[in-house]
Scaffold this motif. Structure first.
Motif, PDB file in Angstrom:
ATOM      1  N   GLY A 159       0.782  -1.230   0.000  1.00 20.72           N
ATOM      2  CA  GLY A 159       0.000   0.000   0.000  1.00 20.72           C
ATOM      3  C   GLY A 159       0.813   1.279   0.000  1.00 20.72           C
ATOM      4  O   GLY A 159       0.346   2.321   0.484  1.00 20.72           O
ATOM      5  N   LEU A 160       2.035   1.240  -0.553  1.00 19.21           N
ATOM      6  CA  LEU A 160       2.899   2.425  -0.562  1.00 19.21           C
ATOM      7  C   LEU A 160       2.813   3.227  -1.857  1.00 19.21           C
ATOM      8  O   LEU A 160       3.578   4.181  -2.043  1.00 19.21           O
ATOM      9  N   ASP A 161       1.874   2.886  -2.745  1.00 19.34           N
ATOM     10  CA  ASP A 161       1.829   3.471  -4.088  1.00 19.34           C
ATOM     11  C   ASP A 161       1.789   4.991  -4.104  1.00 19.34           C
ATOM     12  O   ASP A 161       2.410   5.623  -4.969  1.00 19.34           O
ATOM     13  N   ARG A 162       1.057   5.617  -3.197  1.00 23.39           N
ATOM     14  CA  ARG A 162       0.844   7.068  -3.268  1.00 23.39           C
ATOM     15  C   ARG A 162       1.964   7.876  -2.627  1.00 23.39           C
ATOM     16  O   ARG A 162       2.023   9.089  -2.798  1.00 23.39           O
ATOM     17  N   LEU A 163       2.823   7.217  -1.882  1.00 26.61           N
ATOM     18  CA  LEU A 163       3.930   7.918  -1.237  1.00 26.61           C
ATOM     19  C   LEU A 163       5.120   8.038  -2.175  1.00 26.61           C
ATOM     20  O   LEU A 163       5.278   7.247  -3.102  1.00 26.61           O
ATOM     21  N   ASP A 164       5.985   9.038  -1.922  1.00 25.36           N
ATOM     22  CA  ASP A 164       7.230   9.148  -2.678  1.00 25.36           C
ATOM     23  C   ASP A 164       7.977   7.820  -2.595  1.00 25.36           C
ATOM     24  O   ASP A 164       7.956   7.149  -1.564  1.00 25.36           O
ATOM     25  N   TYR A 165       8.646   7.467  -3.689  1.00 25.96           N
ATOM     26  CA  TYR A 165       9.235   6.129  -3.725  1.00 25.96           C
ATOM     27  C   TYR A 165      10.373   5.901  -2.727  1.00 25.96           C
ATOM     28  O   TYR A 165      10.812   4.774  -2.518  1.00 25.96           O
ATOM     29  N   ALA A 166      10.805   6.954  -2.033  1.00 28.95           N
ATOM     30  CA  ALA A 166      11.712   6.749  -0.902  1.00 28.95           C
ATOM     31  C   ALA A 166      11.041   5.928   0.190  1.00 28.95           C
ATOM     32  O   ALA A 166      11.723   5.356   1.057  1.00 28.95           O
ATOM     33  N   ALA A 167       9.721   5.831   0.132  1.00 27.15           N
ATOM     34  CA  ALA A 167       8.975   5.068   1.136  1.00 27.15           C
ATOM     35  C   ALA A 167       9.255   3.571   1.070  1.00 27.15           C
ATOM     36  O   ALA A 167       8.879   2.837   1.999  1.00 27.15           O
ATOM     37  N   ILE A 168       9.920   3.098   0.031  1.00 22.67           N
ATOM     38  CA  ILE A 168      10.299   1.675   0.020  1.00 22.67           C
ATOM     39  C   ILE A 168      11.221   1.359   1.202  1.00 22.67           C
ATOM     40  O   ILE A 168      11.366   0.202   1.595  1.00 22.67           O
ATOM     41  N   SER A 169      11.830   2.403   1.793  1.00 27.95           N
ATOM     42  CA  SER A 169      12.664   2.201   2.984  1.00 27.95           C
ATOM     43  C   SER A 169      11.862   1.589   4.127  1.00 27.95           C
ATOM     44  O   SER A 169      12.423   0.910   4.997  1.00 27.95           O
ATOM     45  N   LYS A 170      10.537   1.832   4.147  1.00 28.75           N
ATOM     46  CA  LYS A 170       9.701   1.299   5.222  1.00 28.75           C
ATOM     47  C   LYS A 170       9.696  -0.226   5.216  1.00 28.75           C
ATOM     48  O   LYS A 170       9.483  -0.853   6.257  1.00 28.75           O
ATOM     49  N   LEU A 171       9.920  -0.833   4.053  1.00 24.12           N
ATOM     50  CA  LEU A 171       9.956  -2.289   3.992  1.00 24.12           C
ATOM     51  C   LEU A 171      11.073  -2.841   4.868  1.00 24.12           C
ATOM     52  O   LEU A 171      10.859  -3.748   5.684  1.00 24.12           O
ATOM     53  N   TRP A 172      12.287  -2.302   4.715  1.00 19.28           N
ATOM     54  CA  TRP A 172      13.427  -2.779   5.509  1.00 19.28           C
ATOM     55  C   TRP A 172      13.242  -2.439   6.988  1.00 19.28           C
ATOM     56  O   TRP A 172      13.601  -3.232   7.856  1.00 19.28           O
ATOM     57  N   GLU A 173      12.666  -1.266   7.262  1.00 18.37           N
ATOM     58  CA  GLU A 173      12.425  -0.908   8.654  1.00 18.37           C
ATOM     59  C   GLU A 173      11.492  -1.915   9.321  1.00 18.37           C
ATOM     60  O   GLU A 173      11.704  -2.319  10.474  1.00 18.37           O
ATOM     61  N   ASN A 174      10.464  -2.330   8.589  1.00 21.64           N
ATOM     62  CA  ASN A 174       9.511  -3.292   9.143  1.00 21.64           C
ATOM     63  C   ASN A 174      10.106  -4.698   9.230  1.00 21.64           C
ATOM     64  O   ASN A 174       9.884  -5.414  10.216  1.00 21.64           O
ATOM     65  N   TRP A 175      10.860  -5.096   8.201  1.00 16.91           N
ATOM     66  CA  TRP A 175      11.462  -6.433   8.197  1.00 16.91           C
ATOM     67  C   TRP A 175      12.449  -6.614   9.358  1.00 16.91           C
ATOM     68  O   TRP A 175      12.549  -7.679   9.960  1.00 16.91           O
TER      69      TRP A 175
END
Length: 301
Positions: free
Chosen positions: A273-289
């Motif tokens: 569900g990160l589609d609408r955020l700036d693509y720097a938001a992919i960082s949240k994946l590693w933070e959560n993992w």
């Protein structure tokens, strides 16, 4: 050698070792050793005093720097040095090895009353010769204080990162990014050439701040650091562009490795569900993992 200053030894007189010894000679009495007689001859011509054996070097030098091609060579050198007595000596490992290798070297040195600092080098031979290298250092506070004046003679910048092994961890991360970026650049260059884009144009686009630097300086250094993902280029658009690039590569028969793998991240981000955020938001994946936070640990200005 000037006994008012610590005597410095360098084991391994290849390109890196000799380049390290050159700036040290301006500040300290330096002695070198290498199993290869031709390397010793070259170092002698550069003004370096040469020990006949590693044991002689250990007997004469308070601090010994290692610049060797493999972890096994470092351990073998430490064993040879021990024959001359290592009690009270400080060994500075500048060769690129693993943190596990540093731990082995620490254990071996401790058996002979010596301690170890790992001082990974970033910057290349030319910067070493100019005394402008960057050192990533792992050491106890006491050993770092002892090693620092020696490293400063060859350094533009020094980062003390914690206990022994910490410097090598940082260098392995640095090198992994550099080596992966090299593959990515070549993939992009191959795709550009096959697509009819002049290679000079490709180089110019990558060289600009809007090219290779922007993901680091803007997205990592600003957006991720500040946890600001509003506005900017949406992750959905980055995913779409990535798919278009992969389609172009398939059409032109260009093999991709890093770009193919990185697209997987955008697919996962889409599912999260990160589609609408700036693509720097992919960082949240590693933070959560990993249960980490990329916004922590910065030195605030």
């Amino acid at each position: 050698m000037d006994r008012n200053k610590p005597a410095i030894g360098v084991v391994g007189l290849g390109n890196a070792g000799l380049s390290l010894a050159v700036p040290l000679m301006h500040a300290f009495g330096v002695m070198g050793y290498d199993r290869d007689a031709s390397q010793c001859d070259r170092a002698r011509q550069a003004g370096l005093r040469i020990a006949a054996t590693a044991a002689e070097l250990a007997a004469r030098c308070d601090i010994v720097l290692l610049s060797l091609p493999t972890p096994a060579a470092s351990l073998a050198a430490a064993s040879e040095l021990a024959q001359g007595g290592l009690a009270g000596r400080l060994i500075i490992e500048t060769s690129t090895v693993s943190p596990h290798d540093v731990a082995e070297l620490c254990a071996l040195a401790a058996q002979h009353g010596a301690t170890v600092v790992d001082a990974a080098i970033v910057g290349g031979v030319h910067k070493l010769q100019q005394g402008r290298a960057t050192f990533l250092v792992g050491a106890s506070a006491g050993d770092y204080a002892r090693a620092k004046p020696v490293l400063e003679a060859a350094a533009e910048e020094i980062f003390h990162l914690g206990e022994a092994g910490s410097g090598m961890r940082a260098k392995l991360v640095n090198n992994a990014v550099a080596h992966t970026t090299m593959v990515m650049l070549l993939e992009g260059a191959a795709l550009a050439v096959k697509a009819g884009v002049p290679i000079e144009v490709y180089y110019t686009l990558m060289e600009r701040e809007s090219g290779l630097l922007r993901p680091l300086t803007h997205r990592f250094g600003e957006r991720i650091r500040q946890q600001n993902f509003e506005g900017g280029m949406p992750t959905a658009n980055a995913r779409k562009d990535s798919m278009l690039a992969l389609d172009l590569a398939r059409e032109l028969g260009v093999p991709l490795f890093t770009m193919q793998a990185s697209h997987t991240v955008y697919e996962i981000a889409h599912g999260q569900g990160l589609d609408r955020l700036d693509y720097a938001a992919i960082s949240k994946l590693w933070e959560n993992w990993l249960d980490i936070g990329f916004d922590r640990g910065w030195n605030e200005q």
